[in-house]
Design a protein around this motif. Structure first.
Motif: not given
Length: 94
Positions: A70, A21, A73
């Protein structure tokens, strides 16, 4: 209609990926044509890194950060093991 501020901002290639992400900004470029001429190289690099669901947009802006991800992630191994034919790559060149 662009404001004076927008009209004088440089062009950037904004690439968003779902896995990981992340949002990436590449530039600045003097023209939309120059930005578009470079975007395929950035996409190729992300495909090589096995990023999934890549969306590309070229626009005038002034990003505060060039890469936003992120941190939690990570690439799930089950997605990374898929062949290139079984996973999405570029969804949209907007």
């Amino acid at each position: 209609m662009f404001s004076l501020t927008t009209r004088h901002q440089p062009w950037w290639v904004h690439i968003q990926t779902t896995i990981p992400d992340c949002h990436y900004y590449f530039g600045p470029f003097d023209s939309i044509e120059e930005a578009e001429a470079h975007q395929s190289g950035y996409v190729e690099d992300l495909v090589q890194e096995q990023a999934l669901e890549i969306v590309v947009k070229v626009s005038r802006c002034q990003p505060e950060m060039l890469t936003l991800c992120d941190e939690d992630d990570l690439y799930p191994m089950d997605w990374r093991d898929l062949s290139p034919h079984d996973r999405p790559t570029v969804l949209c060149h907007c």
